[in-house]
Write an enzyme that holds these catalytic residues in place. Structure first.
Site, short mmCIF file in Angstrom:
data_model
loop_
_atom_site.label_atom_id
_atom_site.label_comp_id
_atom_site.label_asym_id
_atom_site.label_seq_id
_atom_site.Cartn_x
_atom_site.Cartn_y
_atom_site.Cartn_z
N ASP A 287 36.87 31.41 41.40
CA ASP A 287 37.73 32.70 39.95
C ASP A 287 38.58 32.13 39.92
O ASP A 287 39.17 32.17 40.67
CB ASP A 287 36.80 33.47 40.26
CG ASP A 287 36.49 34.83 39.29
OD1 ASP A 287 36.29 34.23 37.93
OD2 ASP A 287 37.50 35.56 39.60
N ASP B 194 40.56 35.36 37.21
CA ASP B 194 41.37 37.04 37.36
C ASP B 194 40.86 38.19 38.12
O ASP B 194 39.50 37.38 38.63
CB ASP B 194 40.65 37.44 36.13
CG ASP B 194 41.50 38.51 35.43
OD1 ASP B 194 42.74 38.95 35.98
OD2 ASP B 194 40.78 40.13 34.99
#
Length: 345
Positions: free
Chosen positions: A29, A31
């Protein structure tokens, strides 16, 4: 790095002969894992560049459908991690791929979204339209931060017309500069309440994202790394992958403690700086897991307690999580107690 034995492990979709293979791909992922806004998270550049040095393929899986893979790759590269667009998988790409499989080249798709989704549709030789009179076969919905009231009305009309409704991702909120702000999931919720319909969602926690990214690399034993239990970890688990929760974003170790089985990570990392230790030693550490309660952790009157005198603090935390998860599964009320909020590398 601390491996955590799942009380209810995700289904392993690998063939038995592959289950002992080394990790051959790491999915990230973005952020909260690699960066916060324009700045890299401490340890991220070091950890990911270690994978590059070991020739372990990486791929970045993002629910953000507003940006193209090229823009995302450029952002990551500015942090000091050389990245190509082929190493980025967006929910827009996955949605476009699914629509192309279902409807074929040239199909008209009613677009609710921005450049990232439009570009993904066009790359699959689909034809975006904003006009319901054109006869679109499906709706592709992604976040549009500049959506107008009129566009929302038209989206309701398109959904009510009965054509298939597909959406990129269910994230209800995002972190804005001063507060949490609506994500695509908020608009899905609103449109669903207005129309009584529900879309097919391809983004995390759906396994489609993970499977798409791993397939394009040809990985046999991927590891999914994320900061959210309810998207990254659940999505990786549902795809049958091993997962690592990194404690630099949304969820901390207390959240992992109270997570239901499908949201429990295989590993917990304080930051991506712990990746080399995980990659180098995870097989040994996984095989060394002992019986619950054997490392100095116990539950007393609903309070999870750790033995500070134990030699291996990481193993104590691992053992405490297993013990607490078993108690939670039994329906016992377990408080986090003095469980540390971060695990030492």
């Amino acid at each position: 790095m601390t491996p955590v034995a799942n009380a209810a492990a995700p289904v392993d979709r690998r063939a038995p002969e592959e289950s002992g293979a080394p990790i051959d791909c790491v999915l990230f992922d973005l952020d909260g894992v690699v960066y916060h806004g324009p700045e890299p998270i401490p340890g991220a550049v070091e950890g990911i560049n270690f994978l590059h040095e070991q020739s372990i393929p990486v791929n970045y899986v993002t629910n953000n459908a507003t940006r193209t893979a090229e823009v995302v790759a450029e952002h990551i590269s500015t942090l000091g991690i050389n990245t190509t667009p082929a190493e980025v998988t967006t929910s827009a790409q996955v949605l476009a791929g699914r629509l192309a499989e279902r409807f074929g080249t040239g199909a008209l798709i009613y677009l609710v979204g921005t450049t990232g989704l439009a570009t993904a549709l066009e790359s699959e030789e689909l034809t975006p339209t904003h006009n319901l009179d054109d006869g679109p076969v499906a709706i592709a919905q992604g976040l549009d931060p500049d959506i107008t009231y009129q566009a929302i009305v038209r989206a309701c009309e398109a959904i009510t017309s009965g054509i298939e409704w597909w959406a990129t991702n269910p994230d209800y909120s995002m972190v804005g500069p001063r507060s949490r702000v609506p994500g695509n999931g908020a608009f899905i919720d609103m449109l669903s309440k207005l129309t009584g319909a529900q879309p097919t969602v391809v983004g995390k926690p759906s396994p489609h994202m993970m499977e798409f990214a791993a397939h394009r690399i040809g990985a046999k034993r991927p590891l999914m790394v994320g900061d959210r239990l309810d998207t990254d970890i659940e999505g990786g688990n549902s795809a049958g992958f091993e997962t690592a929760l990194v404690l630099t974003g949304v969820h901390d170790i207390h959240d992992a403690l109270h997570a239901r089985p499908g949201l429990r990570p295989t590993y917990i990392l304080p930051s991506l700086r712990g990746l080399p230790k995980l990659i180098d030693s995870e097989d040994t550490q996984r095989s060394a897991v002992g019986a619950p309660g054997s490392m100095g952790s116990r539950i007393v009157d609903g309070q999870l307690c750790l033995d500070d005198s134990a030699h291996d603090g990481a193993a104590v935390v691992e053992d405490a999580l297993r013990l607490a998860w078993e108690a939670v599964d039994r329906g016992d009320d377990v408080a986090p107690g003095n469980l540390p909020r971060r695990i030492h590398d």
